[in-house]
Design an enzyme around this catalytic site. Structure first.
Site, mmCIF file in Angstrom:
data_model
loop_
_atom_site.group_PDB
_atom_site.id
_atom_site.type_symbol
_atom_site.label_atom_id
_atom_site.label_comp_id
_atom_site.label_asym_id
_atom_site.label_seq_id
_atom_site.Cartn_x
_atom_site.Cartn_y
_atom_site.Cartn_z
ATOM 1 N N ASP A 10 -15.099 8.960 -0.258
ATOM 2 C CA ASP A 10 -14.340 7.710 -0.149
ATOM 3 C C ASP A 10 -14.875 6.947 1.059
ATOM 4 O O ASP A 10 -14.498 7.225 2.201
ATOM 5 C CB ASP A 10 -12.849 8.035 -0.001
ATOM 6 C CG ASP A 10 -12.000 6.832 0.392
ATOM 7 O OD1 ASP A 10 -12.459 5.684 0.182
ATOM 8 O OD2 ASP A 10 -10.873 7.041 0.895
ATOM 9 N N ALA A 11 -15.787 5.999 0.803
ATOM 10 C CA ALA A 11 -16.395 5.215 1.883
ATOM 11 C C ALA A 11 -15.617 3.930 2.074
ATOM 12 O O ALA A 11 -15.786 2.965 1.325
ATOM 13 C CB ALA A 11 -17.863 4.925 1.560
ATOM 14 N N SER A 14 -13.670 1.429 7.548
ATOM 15 C CA SER A 14 -13.592 1.971 8.900
ATOM 16 C C SER A 14 -14.191 3.361 9.029
ATOM 17 O O SER A 14 -14.715 3.717 10.090
ATOM 18 C CB SER A 14 -12.125 2.027 9.367
ATOM 19 O OG SER A 14 -11.564 0.733 9.395
ATOM 20 N N TYR A 106 -5.960 -6.522 -13.820
ATOM 21 C CA TYR A 106 -6.811 -7.622 -13.355
ATOM 22 C C TYR A 106 -7.422 -8.363 -14.545
ATOM 23 O O TYR A 106 -7.797 -7.748 -15.545
ATOM 24 C CB TYR A 106 -7.938 -7.071 -12.477
ATOM 25 C CG TYR A 106 -7.725 -7.252 -10.989
ATOM 26 C CD1 TYR A 106 -6.452 -7.198 -10.432
ATOM 27 C CD2 TYR A 106 -8.798 -7.450 -10.134
ATOM 28 C CE1 TYR A 106 -6.273 -7.352 -9.065
ATOM 29 C CE2 TYR A 106 -8.632 -7.603 -8.770
ATOM 30 C CZ TYR A 106 -7.357 -7.553 -8.239
ATOM 31 O OH TYR A 106 -7.172 -7.710 -6.890
ATOM 32 N N SER A 114 -12.866 -0.338 -5.927
ATOM 33 C CA SER A 114 -12.901 1.028 -6.450
ATOM 34 C C SER A 114 -11.937 1.947 -5.717
ATOM 35 O O SER A 114 -11.400 2.890 -6.304
ATOM 36 C CB SER A 114 -14.322 1.596 -6.362
ATOM 37 O OG SER A 114 -14.772 1.646 -5.017
ATOM 38 N N ASP A 115 -11.709 1.681 -4.420
ATOM 39 C CA ASP A 115 -10.757 2.510 -3.668
ATOM 40 C C ASP A 115 -9.334 2.292 -4.151
ATOM 41 O O ASP A 115 -8.559 3.243 -4.303
ATOM 42 C CB ASP A 115 -10.872 2.250 -2.168
ATOM 43 C CG ASP A 115 -10.717 0.783 -1.786
ATOM 44 O OD1 ASP A 115 -10.838 -0.110 -2.659
ATOM 45 O OD2 ASP A 115 -10.466 0.511 -0.585
ATOM 46 N N THR A 200 1.663 -9.202 27.349
ATOM 47 C CA THR A 200 0.938 -9.764 26.213
ATOM 48 C C THR A 200 0.400 -8.716 25.243
ATOM 49 O O THR A 200 0.556 -8.864 24.027
ATOM 50 C CB THR A 200 -0.199 -10.673 26.720
ATOM 51 O OG1 THR A 200 0.381 -11.752 27.453
ATOM 52 C CG2 THR A 200 -1.005 -11.239 25.557
#
Length: 271
Positions: A10-11, A14, A106, A114-115, A200
């Site tokens: 699973d690419a 991050s 869709y 794909s994820d 902040t």
């Protein structure tokens, strides 16, 4: 004789998660590693630069990959896989109109990430017979509405918690650029006054976090109203712990939806 496992990858934007899994979805080994880009040094979640699968055995039968990180990441994955297991067959998945009991709503099914597609397949298997809202909290926050019958009716995409904070710093002259690991997590106490910050960085962190929770809670309420049925909220992704603690609606954690979905896709594709 036990069949060889699948290598599942699973690419994401991050980081890259992987597993060696049997045909029934049992995860034998799992791991995570980072992208090779210079930006990885500034990652919110520092991870190893290389996968640990070189020492894994036995040799997988094939690799099944979800890659939303782009062509360069795909080329690097090919090189890493070939270095460990030369010539290993591999499939980079794409969303389809129907697969593993999930129907893609869709208008152009292949344009769905794909994820997201694999995650819905994994979620339907994990929570059969339930209406689901699947929230994945990574670089982007994605929400998927999945009916109990497997129909994906649509989704939402927004900047993730970390991306919101970084974007404020990058596009405003007097605000700092923040990463999730560099800020104190905002309080999830019931009293609103405890959310209002007196510095902040904390104001940016709390404001971005409340934006995440407001989106998810509103989507969950609207979906339950529209479907007139209970909806299980399923959370995953790198920011899921933080967001879950701030939510005022019930949720279920599942951190391996994409890999679980890939295992089902691999089993069906290899049958």
């Amino acid at each position: 004789m036990t069949s060889a496992p699948f290598l599942l990858v699973d690419a994401g934007n991050s980081r890259i998660k992987w597993a060696l899994a049997t045909a029934d979805g049992t995860m034998l080994e799992t791991g995570v590693f980072g992208h090779a880009s210079a930006a990885q040094a500034q990652s919110d979640q520092p991870v190893p630069a290389e996968p640990a699968w070189q020492s894994s055995s036995p040799r997988p039968s094939a690799a099944w990959i979800s890659n939303v990180a782009g062509a360069a990441a795909g080329e690097r994955l090919d090189a890493l896989i070939d270095a460990a297991w030369p010539g290993l067959p591999r499939t980079t998945i794409r969303a389809s109109a129907h697969q593993c009991g999930v129907t893609n709503g869709y208008r152009e099914p292949a344009r769905l990430g794909s994820d997201r597609w694999a995650a819905m397949i994994g979620a339907r298997a994990a929570f059969p017979g339930e209406d689901l809202l699947i929230a994945t909290l990574g670089t982007a926050t994605t929400l998927e509405a999945l009916r109990a019958d497997g129909m994906f009716t649509g989704g939402l995409i927004a900047p993730g918690w970390s991306l919101m904070m970084r974007s404020l710093g990058e596009h405003t002259a007097q605000l700092p650029i923040l990463a999730a690991h560099s800020v104190e997590e905002p309080s999830s106490a019931a009293h609103a006054r405890e959310w209002f910050a007196t510095d902040t960085p904390q104001a940016i962190s709390a404001g971005s976090l409340l934006a995440q929770t407001a989106l998810i809670e509103r989507a969950w309420h609207e979906l339950a109203r529209a479907w007139n049925a209970p909806v299980r909220l399923v959370l995953g992704g790198g920011a899921a712990d933080t967001v879950a603690r701030a939510l005022n609606v019930p949720c279920t954690r599942h951190d391996s939806l994409v890999l679980s979905g890939l295992a089902l896709i691999a089993a069906e594709g290899s049958a």
